[in-house]
Design a protein around this motif. Sequence first.
Motif, PDB file in Angstrom:
ATOM      1  N   LEU A  46      -4.503  -4.211   3.603  1.00  0.00           N
ATOM      2  CA  LEU A  46      -4.805  -5.501   4.229  1.00  0.00           C
ATOM      3  C   LEU A  46      -3.621  -6.471   4.181  1.00  0.00           C
ATOM      4  CD1 LEU A  46      -8.412  -5.975   2.823  1.00  0.00           C
ATOM      5  CD2 LEU A  46      -7.746  -5.323   5.148  1.00  0.00           C
ATOM      6  N   THR A  71     -10.418   0.392  -5.878  1.00  0.00           N
ATOM      7  CA  THR A  71     -10.808   1.073  -4.640  1.00  0.00           C
ATOM      8  C   THR A  71     -10.585   2.576  -4.723  1.00  0.00           C
ATOM      9  OG1 THR A  71      -8.601   0.862  -3.670  1.00  0.00           O
ATOM     10  CG2 THR A  71     -10.146  -0.965  -3.313  1.00  0.00           C
ATOM     11  N   ALA A 127       0.840  -1.205   0.000  1.00  0.00           N
ATOM     12  CA  ALA A 127       0.000   0.000   0.000  1.00  0.00           C
ATOM     13  C   ALA A 127       0.869   1.248   0.000  1.00  0.00           C
ATOM     14  CB  ALA A 127      -0.924  -0.010   1.208  1.00  0.00           C
ATOM     15  N   THR A 132      -6.056   1.140  -8.242  1.00  0.00           N
ATOM     16  CA  THR A 132      -6.915  -0.034  -8.135  1.00  0.00           C
ATOM     17  C   THR A 132      -8.380   0.375  -8.165  1.00  0.00           C
ATOM     18  OG1 THR A 132      -7.149  -0.047  -5.712  1.00  0.00           O
ATOM     19  CG2 THR A 132      -5.154  -1.061  -6.637  1.00  0.00           C
ATOM     20  N   SER A 136      -6.506  -4.703  -4.978  1.00  0.00           N
ATOM     21  CA  SER A 136      -7.381  -3.859  -4.167  1.00  0.00           C
ATOM     22  C   SER A 136      -7.204  -4.124  -2.675  1.00  0.00           C
ATOM     23  CB  SER A 136      -8.845  -4.073  -4.577  1.00  0.00           C
ATOM     24  OG  SER A 136      -9.080  -3.608  -5.889  1.00  0.00           O
ATOM     25  N   TYR A 137      -7.053  -5.405  -2.303  1.00  0.00           N
ATOM     26  CA  TYR A 137      -6.801  -5.734  -0.890  1.00  0.00           C
ATOM     27  C   TYR A 137      -5.530  -5.037  -0.412  1.00  0.00           C
ATOM     28  CZ  TYR A 137     -10.264  -9.497  -0.174  1.00  0.00           C
ATOM     29  OH  TYR A 137     -11.412 -10.225  -0.006  1.00  0.00           O
ATOM     30  N   ALA A 173      -4.022  -2.388  -1.709  1.00  0.00           N
ATOM     31  CA  ALA A 173      -4.186  -0.927  -1.701  1.00  0.00           C
ATOM     32  C   ALA A 173      -4.895  -0.451  -0.442  1.00  0.00           C
ATOM     33  CB  ALA A 173      -4.956  -0.484  -2.942  1.00  0.00           C
ATOM     34  N   MET A 174      -5.793  -1.289   0.091  1.00  0.00           N
ATOM     35  CA  MET A 174      -6.531  -0.922   1.302  1.00  0.00           C
ATOM     36  C   MET A 174      -5.758  -1.236   2.580  1.00  0.00           C
ATOM     37  SD  MET A 174      -9.320   0.528   0.394  1.00  0.00           S
ATOM     38  CE  MET A 174     -10.227   0.520   1.938  1.00  0.00           C
ATOM     39  N   PHE A 231      -7.578   3.715  -4.429  1.00  0.00           N
ATOM     40  CA  PHE A 231      -6.257   3.817  -3.834  1.00  0.00           C
ATOM     41  C   PHE A 231      -5.250   3.081  -4.719  1.00  0.00           C
ATOM     42  CE2 PHE A 231      -9.254   4.231  -0.325  1.00  0.00           C
ATOM     43  CZ  PHE A 231      -8.775   5.353   0.328  1.00  0.00           C
TER      44      PHE A 231
END
Length: 302
Positions: free
Chosen positions: A240, A256, A175, A254, A234-235, A237-238, A258
């Motif tokens: 996770l 999201t 991220a 992504t 996406s995971y 970028a968030m 982000f």
Amino acid sequence: MARAFTLVQLRYFIEIARLENMRAAASALNVSQSTLSSSLSQLEHDLGAQLFLRLPNRALKLSEDGKRLVARARILLEDAETLQTSLSGTDDQVGGKLRVGIFAPLAPFIAPRLLSNFREQYPKIELQFVEGEQQQILEALGKGECEIALMYDLGVSAEFSMESVERLGAHIIVAENHRLAQRKEPISFSELVDEPLVLLDQAHSREYFLKLFSSLDLEPNVAYWVSGYETVRSYVAMGLGYSILNRRMSHNLTYTGFSVVPLPIADPVVPISVVVAHVKEMPITRKARVFAELAREILNDR
């Protein structure tokens, strides 16, 4: 003396082989099921071979003789079309349908570009991509649903011939606010091994990524098993977890909203190849050969 089989019979046979169902093939060909059944029976009689195994649920499965006929029938039909155009004095450029299997995670990256370039250079060939997981594509090749396929060189048995068209390394993604996001030097897996890993959960791909750790006697902390390439990004970028992927995107954004940050890997990484594959025992048509050549040209030019 048995009468010679016809090109129409071969065209019918190819469609039955693709769909593995008499009713579906009849609908696709716009002929009656009885016409199709009669044609197949006559073809088997003329050739003295059982081309399909009849299954209890009315499905059909190619026999070994049927598998051999699929490839040769494609070539014969292509030759017949070329002969017709050459005798009529029209353009003898290769034409017809070509179904190409493609490993689903590869499709968004390379299918549109290949299709656009292929249509421009070979407008008489109707190119169709069939997406699926690695094993699904191999099965489609085996039963003749696809003539050739684009996939990774992972988990492909000796019955298939492979030609590399692109080599891919691997990279880490984190991220934007990750502690290592601003690092300029390559990252070692040991620096991340205790953090949550978002693993791309595709057959053979997951084994490839996990082996990168086991080869260093490391055991990753797999927090999420995710089947979609974009979902993995996406995971990450968030926030996770981090992940490892092979193909770099042209941008870091992504779904999201982000972004992820790609980072080089310090540890040794065995690259994987994108290959054109087909069944060894089945010779491929000219259509398939020109596709393989174009794929190698375009993907090596990236």
